[in-house]
Motif scaffolding. Sequence first.
Motif, PDB file in Angstrom:
ATOM      1  N   ASN A   1       0.694  -1.172  -0.027  1.00 37.00           N
ATOM      2  CA  ASN A   1      -0.029  -0.083  -0.155  1.00 37.00           C
ATOM      3  C   ASN A   1       0.802   1.437  -0.110  1.00 37.00           C
ATOM      4  OD1 ASN A   1      -2.397  -1.254   0.007  1.00 37.00           O
ATOM      5  ND2 ASN A   1      -2.166  -1.676   2.296  1.00 37.00           N
TER       6      ASN A   1
ATOM      7  N   ASP B   1       1.274   5.622  -4.594  1.00 42.06           N
ATOM      8  CA  ASP B   1       0.354   6.656  -4.337  1.00 42.06           C
ATOM      9  C   ASP B   1      -0.471   6.753  -5.677  1.00 42.06           C
ATOM     10  OD1 ASP B   1      -0.998   9.002  -3.534  1.00 42.06           O
ATOM     11  OD2 ASP B   1       0.800  10.413  -4.400  1.00 42.06           O
ATOM     12  N   ILE B   2      -1.735   6.497  -5.705  1.00 44.81           N
ATOM     13  CA  ILE B   2      -2.682   6.597  -6.845  1.00 44.81           C
ATOM     14  C   ILE B   2      -3.783   7.623  -6.616  1.00 44.81           C
ATOM     15  CG2 ILE B   2      -4.076   5.445  -8.236  1.00 44.81           C
ATOM     16  CD1 ILE B   2      -2.850   2.854  -7.453  1.00 44.81           C
ATOM     17  N   SER B   3      -3.322   8.802  -6.915  1.00 42.31           N
ATOM     18  CA  SER B   3      -4.395   9.860  -7.157  1.00 42.31           C
ATOM     19  C   SER B   3      -5.520   9.927  -8.187  1.00 42.31           C
ATOM     20  CB  SER B   3      -3.897  10.900  -6.839  1.00 42.31           C
ATOM     21  OG  SER B   3      -2.822  11.504  -7.815  1.00 42.31           O
ATOM     22  N   LYS B   4      -6.643  10.043  -8.043  1.00 43.63           N
ATOM     23  CA  LYS B   4      -7.594   9.941  -9.079  1.00 43.63           C
ATOM     24  C   LYS B   4      -8.274  11.144  -9.396  1.00 43.63           C
ATOM     25  CE  LYS B   4      -8.352   5.262  -7.575  1.00 43.63           C
ATOM     26  NZ  LYS B   4      -7.867   5.393  -6.242  1.00 43.63           N
ATOM     27  N   GLU B   5      -8.847  11.390 -10.768  1.00 42.78           N
ATOM     28  CA  GLU B   5      -9.252  12.604 -11.138  1.00 42.78           C
ATOM     29  C   GLU B   5     -10.542  12.244 -12.239  1.00 42.78           C
ATOM     30  OE1 GLU B   5      -6.118  14.438 -14.171  1.00 42.78           O
ATOM     31  OE2 GLU B   5      -6.588  15.316 -12.364  1.00 42.78           O
TER      32      GLU B   5
ATOM     33  N   ASN C   1      -6.450   7.278 -12.114  1.00 45.89           N
ATOM     34  CA  ASN C   1      -5.323   7.937 -12.160  1.00 45.89           C
ATOM     35  C   ASN C   1      -4.723   7.606 -13.661  1.00 45.89           C
ATOM     36  OD1 ASN C   1      -2.264   7.353 -12.307  1.00 45.89           O
ATOM     37  ND2 ASN C   1      -2.783   8.435 -10.171  1.00 45.89           N
TER      38      ASN C   1
ATOM     39  N   HIS D   1      -1.462   5.014 -14.256  1.00 42.10           N
ATOM     40  CA  HIS D   1      -1.718   3.612 -13.980  1.00 42.10           C
ATOM     41  C   HIS D   1      -2.580   2.904 -14.887  1.00 42.10           C
ATOM     42  CE1 HIS D   1       1.099   3.463 -10.628  1.00 42.10           C
ATOM     43  NE2 HIS D   1       0.716   4.549  -9.959  1.00 42.10           N
TER      44      HIS D   1
ATOM     45  N   ASP E   1      -8.191  -1.221  -7.484  1.00 38.17           N
ATOM     46  CA  ASP E   1      -8.151   0.054  -6.631  1.00 38.17           C
ATOM     47  C   ASP E   1      -9.013   1.290  -7.247  1.00 38.17           C
ATOM     48  OD1 ASP E   1      -6.195   1.114  -4.438  1.00 38.17           O
ATOM     49  OD2 ASP E   1      -6.082   2.785  -6.260  1.00 38.17           O
ATOM     50  N   HIS E   2      -9.445   1.105  -8.422  1.00 36.94           N
ATOM     51  CA  HIS E   2     -10.319   1.830  -8.977  1.00 36.94           C
ATOM     52  C   HIS E   2     -11.883   1.618  -8.797  1.00 36.94           C
ATOM     53  CE1 HIS E   2      -6.675   3.503 -10.990  1.00 36.94           C
ATOM     54  NE2 HIS E   2      -7.413   4.480 -11.397  1.00 36.94           N
TER      55      HIS E   2
END
Length: 527
Positions: A369, A372-376, A416, A419, A502-503
């Motif tokens: 974990n 770092d997976i930041s999403k938009e 992300n 990814h 993760d999404h």
Amino acid sequence: MNKSRFRLLVFLMSLSLIGIILVQLYWITTSLNKNEEEFKYHVQQVLGNVSNNLKEKELVSFFTKYNEIKDSIGKDPETSQLKEIYFYERDTKTNETIIYTNTLVAENYGITGSFFDNKADSVNVGNLIAKRKTEIYNGNSINDGSFQINNQPNITISKAGSLSSLDKANFEVVFKDIVSQKPLQQRITNEELEKLLKAELKKYGVKTPFEFGIYSNGLATKIRSENFKYDKKTTYGIPVFQDNEGMSKYQLLVGFPHKSKFVFSSLIGITSLSLLFTLVIVLTYSSALNQLIKQKQISEIKTDFINNMTHEFKTPIATINLALDAIKNPKIIEDKEKVQRYLQMIKEENKRMHAQVENVLRISKLEKNELDISKEPRDVSEIIEDAIEHVSLIIEDREGVIHQHFNAQRTTILLNEVHFTNVLVNVLDNAIKYSPNAPVIDVFTENIKDFILIKIQDQGAGMSKVAQKKVFEKFYREHTGDLHNVKGHGLGLAYVKQIVEDHNGQIYVESEKGRGSTFIIKMPLIN
């Protein structure tokens, strides 16, 4: 662990487990047989006692009735002396003489079998008694040679009574001849027989429901319990009401409907423990075997991974070495175009090795974990087109084609970019690698409720049902022996699955061996 050692270990463990189970089964079977023999012995004892009780009870009843009839006649019996026995003894020291006399007398009261049963009129009923007398003389007044006694005895002891054994035998003969003429219902009732059986079964500890019946020459009589049914395995029998010749037309049968349950009841506790421990051993064995298989698989995966990674790095390293050797050549170093070409080649091969290392690091970071997976919100159609662009050169080199079928009206999802692009590139790269001929790939999008489906379909080699279940596992690659015609190390799709999940999405595969595969990614839409 090599295959031969693994097989030997599994064989020895399996043999031990089978041995333990067989020993347990043998013990249970032996104990069950022992209990059944003990049950049979007790039941036979019970039946023997009941048969004797029936005879004794009937004999006592007969004797009582005989005495009542004899007393009611009110006259002295006709007697006849059958035999007289003398015993003479003299003590020379004391001059004392003892004479013992035993006389056997038959008494006839005129009683015949008709007093008990009309059919037994020809049977004579009488009595035998013994008259015993002891006389003691003092002195010399007895003629020893002829037993002539001139004087009265000094002491006289007289007794009279029945001869127990002979009298009983006589009565039994008469009794059996008379009662054999009676109907069975007059000799015993259901209630009396049930009471006798209950008492004897209780005495021997046979505490289980029973049914009974008396058969006459193989045919059922009215003396039977309501639910009696003959069953060879649970029914025991003995002759009853035997005649003077030891023959009988009646047989008492007793059945035990719950015999098996009763016989097994004493073993339930220890058998339950035995089965429990056996189950624990089986579970432990299964767990150990599962761990062994997993260890073997991990060992094989590790070997396969090392082989594949070695192969993946071997080609770029060889290419870089060749390019460097070429640049060192005096003729080449002066040619700027060739130098530039070789440098570009070195850069691409280096980038390729870097990508392989990145894949391994990504998986490691995902498991910890740390990634770092930041999403938009993004239009997924643009991401798909970008991924197709990434593999376009490879497709052209293989003389393949990618067809786009974008039918989805709603395409905005939370993702992300980096990814998710890698996810699509990995799946497309997989479709290219596993297409033995020129790759033909179709990419579809469609909306289903609040989701978008992305389907990437190839016409390649396809995969087996087993491979479909394991294709997203880390390091898994469908076994192709020692061939490395398809490059990879089994990390790409494991990475893909973790990123998709993760999404908040799902990925699965539909495939048929020899007819290609379709990877389907299901992602939630946002408003």
